[in-house]
Design a protein around this motif. Structure first.
Motif, PDB file in Angstrom:
ATOM      1  N   UNK A 310      32.429  92.406 -45.194  1.00  8.33           N
ATOM      2  CA  UNK A 310      32.200  93.838 -45.393  1.00  8.33           C
ATOM      3  C   UNK A 310      30.704  94.131 -45.390  1.00  8.33           C
ATOM      4  N   UNK A 311      29.947  93.365 -46.140  1.00 10.14           N
ATOM      5  CA  UNK A 311      28.515  93.615 -46.242  1.00 10.14           C
ATOM      6  C   UNK A 311      27.809  93.442 -44.900  1.00 10.14           C
ATOM      7  N   UNK A 312      28.270  92.513 -44.103  1.00 10.04           N
ATOM      8  CA  UNK A 312      27.575  92.228 -42.844  1.00 10.04           C
ATOM      9  C   UNK A 312      27.637  93.373 -41.850  1.00 10.04           C
ATOM     10  N   UNK A 313      28.639  94.254 -41.999  1.00 10.67           N
ATOM     11  CA  UNK A 313      28.816  95.345 -41.031  1.00 10.67           C
ATOM     12  C   UNK A 313      28.713  96.720 -41.672  1.00 10.67           C
ATOM     13  N   UNK A 314      28.272  96.788 -42.921  1.00 10.86           N
ATOM     14  CA  UNK A 314      28.354  98.045 -43.669  1.00 10.86           C
ATOM     15  C   UNK A 314      27.030  98.503 -44.273  1.00 10.86           C
ATOM     16  N   UNK A 315      26.067  98.882 -43.486  1.00 18.89           N
ATOM     17  CA  UNK A 315      25.977  98.707 -42.036  1.00 18.89           C
ATOM     18  C   UNK A 315      25.355  97.364 -41.718  1.00 18.89           C
ATOM     19  N   UNK A 316      25.241  97.033 -40.424  1.00 14.95           N
ATOM     20  CA  UNK A 316      24.591  95.771 -40.072  1.00 14.95           C
ATOM     21  C   UNK A 316      23.092  95.843 -40.333  1.00 14.95           C
ATOM     22  N   UNK A 317      22.488  94.681 -40.371  1.00 17.81           N
ATOM     23  CA  UNK A 317      21.034  94.575 -40.508  1.00 17.81           C
ATOM     24  C   UNK A 317      20.509  93.714 -39.364  1.00 17.81           C
ATOM     25  N   UNK A 318      19.216  93.537 -39.340  1.00 18.13           N
ATOM     26  CA  UNK A 318      18.594  92.753 -38.272  1.00 18.13           C
ATOM     27  C   UNK A 318      19.112  91.326 -38.234  1.00 18.13           C
ATOM     28  N   UNK A 319      19.617  90.816 -39.359  1.00 19.35           N
ATOM     29  CA  UNK A 319      20.132  89.454 -39.395  1.00 19.35           C
ATOM     30  C   UNK A 319      21.647  89.384 -39.510  1.00 19.35           C
ATOM     31  N   UNK A 320      22.279  90.388 -40.130  1.00 20.52           N
ATOM     32  CA  UNK A 320      23.723  90.295 -40.375  1.00 20.52           C
ATOM     33  C   UNK A 320      24.560  90.689 -39.176  1.00 20.52           C
ATOM     34  N   UNK A 321      23.988  91.445 -38.240  1.00 14.68           N
ATOM     35  CA  UNK A 321      24.789  91.947 -37.123  1.00 14.68           C
ATOM     36  C   UNK A 321      25.457  90.808 -36.360  1.00 14.68           C
ATOM     37  N   UNK A 322      24.687  89.840 -35.977  1.00 11.02           N
ATOM     38  CA  UNK A 322      25.279  88.733 -35.218  1.00 11.02           C
ATOM     39  C   UNK A 322      26.101  87.818 -36.120  1.00 11.02           C
ATOM     40  N   UNK A 323      25.768  87.770 -37.407  1.00  5.69           N
ATOM     41  CA  UNK A 323      26.499  86.899 -38.349  1.00  5.69           C
ATOM     42  C   UNK A 323      27.960  87.308 -38.456  1.00  5.69           C
ATOM     43  N   UNK A 324      28.249  88.607 -38.508  1.00  9.98           N
ATOM     44  CA  UNK A 324      29.622  89.056 -38.733  1.00  9.98           C
ATOM     45  C   UNK A 324      30.304  89.673 -37.533  1.00  9.98           C
ATOM     46  N   UNK A 325      29.618  89.711 -36.383  1.00  8.80           N
ATOM     47  CA  UNK A 325      30.113  90.506 -35.263  1.00  8.80           C
ATOM     48  C   UNK A 325      31.412  89.983 -34.654  1.00  8.80           C
ATOM     49  N   UNK A 326      31.533  88.700 -34.462  1.00  6.58           N
ATOM     50  CA  UNK A 326      32.714  88.156 -33.773  1.00  6.58           C
ATOM     51  C   UNK A 326      34.003  88.487 -34.512  1.00  6.58           C
ATOM     52  N   UNK A 327      34.010  88.294 -35.829  1.00  7.88           N
ATOM     53  CA  UNK A 327      35.212  88.603 -36.605  1.00  7.88           C
ATOM     54  C   UNK A 327      35.515  90.093 -36.562  1.00  7.88           C
ATOM     55  N   UNK A 328      34.480  90.908 -36.594  1.00  7.33           N
ATOM     56  CA  UNK A 328      34.649  92.355 -36.536  1.00  7.33           C
ATOM     57  C   UNK A 328      35.287  92.765 -35.218  1.00  7.33           C
ATOM     58  N   UNK A 329      34.776  92.230 -34.133  1.00  2.42           N
ATOM     59  CA  UNK A 329      35.310  92.543 -32.812  1.00  2.42           C
ATOM     60  C   UNK A 329      36.759  92.092 -32.669  1.00  2.42           C
ATOM     61  N   UNK A 330      37.073  90.938 -33.222  1.00  2.00           N
ATOM     62  CA  UNK A 330      38.456  90.454 -33.152  1.00  2.00           C
ATOM     63  C   UNK A 330      39.406  91.422 -33.834  1.00  2.00           C
ATOM     64  N   UNK A 331      39.005  91.918 -35.001  1.00  2.00           N
ATOM     65  CA  UNK A 331      39.857  92.835 -35.747  1.00  2.00           C
ATOM     66  C   UNK A 331      39.990  94.173 -35.027  1.00  2.00           C
ATOM     67  N   UNK A 332      38.874  94.684 -34.510  1.00  2.00           N
ATOM     68  CA  UNK A 332      38.931  95.951 -33.770  1.00  2.00           C
ATOM     69  C   UNK A 332      39.759  95.822 -32.498  1.00  2.00           C
ATOM     70  N   UNK A 333      39.611  94.704 -31.822  1.00  2.00           N
ATOM     71  CA  UNK A 333      40.354  94.489 -30.585  1.00  2.00           C
ATOM     72  C   UNK A 333      41.844  94.420 -30.840  1.00  2.00           C
ATOM     73  N   UNK A 334      42.234  93.771 -31.929  1.00  2.00           N
ATOM     74  CA  UNK A 334      43.657  93.674 -32.257  1.00  2.00           C
ATOM     75  C   UNK A 334      44.238  95.065 -32.530  1.00  2.00           C
TER      76      UNK A 334
END
Length: 342
Positions: A310-334
């Motif tokens: 949640x923290x990594x995308x709420x909102x993203x930061x200069x370092x967290x965006x890539x850290x949490x992006x793959x899982x986020x995309x998987x959930x959105x894609x589903x």
């Protein structure tokens, strides 16, 4: 990180405060930081909600407060001397995982971790860190708090409303303050490319309407387009559901509360639901009022579960965006696949 708001309490993108002081040595020697930041032209003057702040020389010792400024500073090559304790998604030491990972990769010590009780900055601890500048670009500082911090060192607050600075603006403003605007442009260009590549790899997201929500202890929150976490969804190709604006009651700039009786009106292709735990997620999906939401009833729900995610995308930061992006995309894609299958 922590402050007055919590992720759970909806308005914030930061987190519940904790009275804890975890500290280690400064992560960068003063002249190392000064050399790294000295490629800009000083003085610089930055406009913000409480007026303007002039920084006369390239800062060497940086203190960060709020959300995202820590990551922006590190990404720009200046490791702060002190950062806020994060009781929401940080480890036992209050340091966020992507910050810890980056510090490890740089081979530097963890900065001083400032107490964060959710009410006010720890002025004495900040003064003891002897900063050249205090960066609170995405924060909830009051004018009184800003004035007190400014007595310690030049302080850069948010430009518009508290807790609503676009995540990209955090990077550019920190870059300006550090004399590293060119580096900030490079960081953002790299992240923009990541987002463009992600959107291209997930064309199923393009143009689908989205509502971002959080159900907390009997209160249902809906995030507006002004919220940086929603803007991040737009970066991935989604668009704001008209119902989000139509149901808005003017509670706050970037969120509002909605009665359970009105949830059937929250129409969108996809619902993004944030939950601290899997149990909270399951309870939300099972609730009769949640099933009244068209996208939930259809199963088009992107679940963002766990404090770190949640923290990594709420909102993203200069370092967290890539850290949490793959899982986020998987959930959105589903969730998008459910819409496409209808």
């Amino acid at each position: 990180m922590s402050h007055r708001f919590t992720f759970r309490a909806a308005a914030a993108i930061a987190v519940v405060g904790a009275l804890a002081l975890a500290g280690c040595s400064s992560s960068a020697e003063p002249d190392e930081g000064e050399a790294a930041a000295s490629d800009g032209t000083f003085p610089v003057t930055i406009q913000h909600a409480f007026g303007e702040t002039t920084i006369d020389e390239a800062p060497a010792d940086v203190v960060t407060w709020g959300w995202g400024s820590t990551e922006a500073s590190i990404a720009l090559g200046v490791v702060p001397v002190a950062i806020p304790f994060d009781s929401y998604a940080g480890g036992d030491d209050g340091v966020l995982p992507w910050v810890s990972d980056e510090l490890d990769s740089l081979g530097v010590d963890t900065p001083i971790v400032l107490s964060n009780d959710g009410e006010a900055p720890p002025y004495e601890e900040i003064a003891a860190a002897d900063p050249d500048v205090i960066l609170a670009v995405y924060s909830g500082l009051t004018e009184e708090q800003y004035e007190l911090l400014s007595e310690i060192a030049p302080t850069v607050a948010y430009e518009g409303e508290a807790w609503s600075t676009p995540w990209k603006d955090v990077v550019t403003t920190v870059g300006t303050a550090l004399g590293k605007s060119e580096e900030a442009d490079t960081v953002l260009a790299d992240l923009d490319q990541v987002l463009a590549d992600s959107a291209a790899a997930h064309p199923e997201l393009a143009g689908k309407t989205v509502a971002a929500v959080w159900d907390v202890a009997g209160t249902f929150y809906v995030y507006k387009a002004a919220d940086p976490r929603v803007a991040f969804l737009f970066d991935l190709g989604l668009v704001n559901a008209p119902a989000v604006d139509e149901l808005s009651n003017g509670d706050e700039t970037f969120y509002y509360t909605l009665s359970y009786e009105q949830l059937d009106k929250l129409d969108s292709d996809i619902v993004v639901n944030y939950s601290d735990t899997a149990a909270e997620q399951e309870a939300f999906l099972a609730a009769s009022y949640a099933q009244a939401i068209p996208a939930v009833k259809a199963g088009a729900v992107a679940q963002v579960v766990g404090t770190e995610v949640v923290a990594s995308v709420s909102p993203p930061t200069a370092l967290s965006l890539t850290w949490g992006l793959d899982d986020y995309l998987d959930s959105l894609s589903a969730a998008a696949a459910v819409v496409d299958a209808e």
